[in-house]
Design an enzyme around this catalytic site. Structure first.
Site, PDB file in Angstrom:
ATOM      1  N   ASP A 174      -6.018   6.433   0.158  1.00 16.81           N
ATOM      2  CA  ASP A 174      -4.546   6.485   0.578  1.00 16.81           C
ATOM      3  C   ASP A 174      -3.735   5.941  -0.819  1.00 16.81           C
ATOM      4  O   ASP A 174      -4.180   5.715  -2.016  1.00 16.81           O
ATOM      5  CB  ASP A 174      -4.480   5.223   1.540  1.00 16.81           C
ATOM      6  CG  ASP A 174      -5.112   4.134   1.293  1.00 16.81           C
ATOM      7  OD1 ASP A 174      -5.666   3.795  -0.084  1.00 16.81           O
ATOM      8  OD2 ASP A 174      -5.531   3.111   1.945  1.00 16.81           O
ATOM      9  N   ASP A 212      -6.121  -6.881   9.755  1.00 16.74           N
ATOM     10  CA  ASP A 212      -5.746  -6.294  11.194  1.00 16.74           C
ATOM     11  C   ASP A 212      -6.625  -5.167  11.691  1.00 16.74           C
ATOM     12  O   ASP A 212      -6.515  -4.434  12.580  1.00 16.74           O
ATOM     13  CB  ASP A 212      -4.306  -5.825  11.246  1.00 16.74           C
ATOM     14  CG  ASP A 212      -4.164  -4.350  10.392  1.00 16.74           C
ATOM     15  OD1 ASP A 212      -5.027  -4.097   9.667  1.00 16.74           O
ATOM     16  OD2 ASP A 212      -2.920  -4.033  10.296  1.00 16.74           O
ATOM     17  N   HIS A 231      -7.609  -2.369  10.005  1.00 15.48           N
ATOM     18  CA  HIS A 231      -7.197  -0.922   9.333  1.00 15.48           C
ATOM     19  C   HIS A 231      -8.294  -0.570   8.153  1.00 15.48           C
ATOM     20  O   HIS A 231      -9.179  -1.290   7.551  1.00 15.48           O
ATOM     21  CB  HIS A 231      -5.951  -0.670   8.795  1.00 15.48           C
ATOM     22  CG  HIS A 231      -5.793  -1.650   7.265  1.00 15.48           C
ATOM     23  ND1 HIS A 231      -4.566  -2.073   7.147  1.00 15.48           N
ATOM     24  CD2 HIS A 231      -6.703  -1.917   6.518  1.00 15.48           C
ATOM     25  CE1 HIS A 231      -4.352  -2.707   6.039  1.00 15.48           C
ATOM     26  NE2 HIS A 231      -5.868  -2.537   5.502  1.00 15.48           N
ATOM     27  N   GLU A 267      -3.358   1.647  10.627  1.00 19.40           N
ATOM     28  CA  GLU A 267      -2.923   0.627  11.190  1.00 19.40           C
ATOM     29  C   GLU A 267      -3.260   0.537  12.744  1.00 19.40           C
ATOM     30  O   GLU A 267      -3.656   1.523  13.305  1.00 19.40           O
ATOM     31  CB  GLU A 267      -1.380   0.319  11.001  1.00 19.40           C
ATOM     32  CG  GLU A 267      -1.107   0.305   9.567  1.00 19.40           C
ATOM     33  CD  GLU A 267      -1.857  -1.143   8.741  1.00 19.40           C
ATOM     34  OE1 GLU A 267      -2.885  -1.703   9.238  1.00 19.40           O
ATOM     35  OE2 GLU A 267      -1.124  -1.433   7.819  1.00 19.40           O
TER      36      GLU A 267
HETATM   37  C1  F6R Z   1      -7.207   0.376   0.154  1.00 16.47           C
HETATM   38  C2  F6R Z   1      -7.287   0.372   1.559  1.00 16.47           C
HETATM   39  C3  F6R Z   1      -7.426  -0.825   2.590  1.00 16.47           C
HETATM   40  C4  F6R Z   1      -8.144  -2.184   1.865  1.00 16.47           C
HETATM   41  C5  F6R Z   1      -8.031  -3.119   2.803  1.00 16.47           C
HETATM   42  C6  F6R Z   1      -8.749  -4.290   2.505  1.00 16.47           C
HETATM   43  O1  F6R Z   1      -7.429   1.656  -0.426  1.00 16.47           O
HETATM   44  O2  F6R Z   1      -7.489   1.459   1.977  1.00 16.47           O
HETATM   45  O3  F6R Z   1      -7.658  -0.431   3.786  1.00 16.47           O
HETATM   46  O4  F6R Z   1      -9.285  -1.585   1.845  1.00 16.47           O
HETATM   47  O5  F6R Z   1      -6.587  -3.383   3.144  1.00 16.47           O
HETATM   48  O6  F6R Z   1      -8.270  -4.727   1.369  1.00 16.47           O
HETATM   49  P1  F6R Z   1      -8.644  -6.139   0.367  1.00 16.47           P
HETATM   50  O7  F6R Z   1      -9.972  -5.598  -0.213  1.00 16.47           O
HETATM   51  O8  F6R Z   1      -7.728  -6.387  -0.744  1.00 16.47           O
HETATM   52  O9  F6R Z   1      -8.831  -7.159   1.516  1.00 16.47           O
END
Ligand code: F6R
Length: 261
Positions: free
Chosen positions: A67, A136, A138, A143
């Site tokens: 992403d 959440d 994702h 989301e």
């Molecule tokens: C990042 C992504 C997100 C993160 C997730 C966890 O490319 O796609 O899904 O993997 O938000 O983020 P952290 O590791 O910062 O808790």
């Protein structure tokens, strides 16, 4: 799905990196799907170390990131590309021509989403997709309520995700409001995936994703449908899991994990 519990975050990241390294050794032209975020930092640090110590070769590896934020240029420090450049690409021997990211600055984001899906397909598909999980539920920026068959497209970030990333951007108002992300269906098409979760803040959502029903409200729960998904957690992120003893037994007894124990 398999769940592997590790005593702490460092060991959970090291195991994840070991699986990536083994995949690249076996297939030097591996197509990797990458993730960004705090959880992934020690994974890339370990891969950089293996590259320095053993010469693990990334020159033929193709990389697709999950992403990107909409409206952030790729040289912005907190863009996903900026993150990967800092933590991974610049520290190993990637060929820049093999690095693909969705362009969050594209004028036509729908066309960009189609282009990205076509690039993934043209590469032969993702061999190994790395994933984190948001508080959440994702994966990528899929989301809650994302369609479980969705493809790459633009999504509005949920308030929880904005909160999760606020410190990084210097306040919630500075966090971009939208992301362009591989869809849940895109992720499910990968041949193998590893979801890494560390820390107590992920404990409840990990239990819902792994042991709860498959539901669009927790997009990570769709990984229960993936043909080869490994969930790696540290003790803290695993505290709410009900079947820990079963997961440990499988890890101790599956021949596949012999080299990683
Ligand atoms: C990042 C992504 C997100 C993160 C997730 C966890 O490319 O796609 O899904 O993997 O938000 O983020 P952290 O590791 O910062 O808790």
């Amino acid at each position: 799905m398999e769940v592997i519990l590790q005593p702490d975050g460092q060991r959970a990241a090291a195991l994840t990196a070991a699986i990536v390294a083994e995949t690249v050794r076996r297939k030097p032209a591996t197509v990797l799907g990458l993730a960004t975020g705090r959880t992934m930092e020690p994974v890339y640090a370990t891969l950089v170390q293996i590259h320095r110590d053993e010469g693990l070769d990334f020159s033929r590896v193709r990389a697709f990131n999950l992403d990107e934020y909409v409206g952030l240029s790729s040289d912005h420090a907190y863009s996903c590309r900026g993150f990967l450049k800092r933590h991974f690409f610049d520290a190993v021997n990637f060929d820049v021509r093999n690095i693909q990211m969705p362009d969050g600055m594209a004028e036509d984001l729908e066309a960009e989403s189609h282009r990205y899906e076509a690039e993934i397909a043209a590469s032969g598909g993702i061999d190994l997709q790395l994933l984190g999980i948001g508080v959440d539920g994702h994966i990528g920026f899929n989301e809650p309520l994302s369609a479980l068959r969705s493809r790459t497209r633009v999504k509005a970030l949920a308030p929880q995700t904005i909160g999760q990333n606020a410190a990084l951007f210097g306040g919630p108002l500075k966090v971009p409001r939208r992301g362009i992300t591989m869809g849940v269906g895109t992720i499910l098409d990968s041949r193998r995936c590893i979801m890494l979760a560390t820390g107590e803040s992920k404990a409840e959502i990990v239990a819902r994703a792994v042991e709860g029903p498959i539901a669009a409200m927790v997009t990570a729960s769709a990984l229960q449908l993936h043909p080869r998904c490994t969930v790696v957690v540290d003790e803290e992120a695993g505290t709410r899991l009900q079947a820990k003893e079963y997961y440990r037994w499988i890890f101790e007894n599956e021949p596949e994990w012999e080299a990683f124990r």
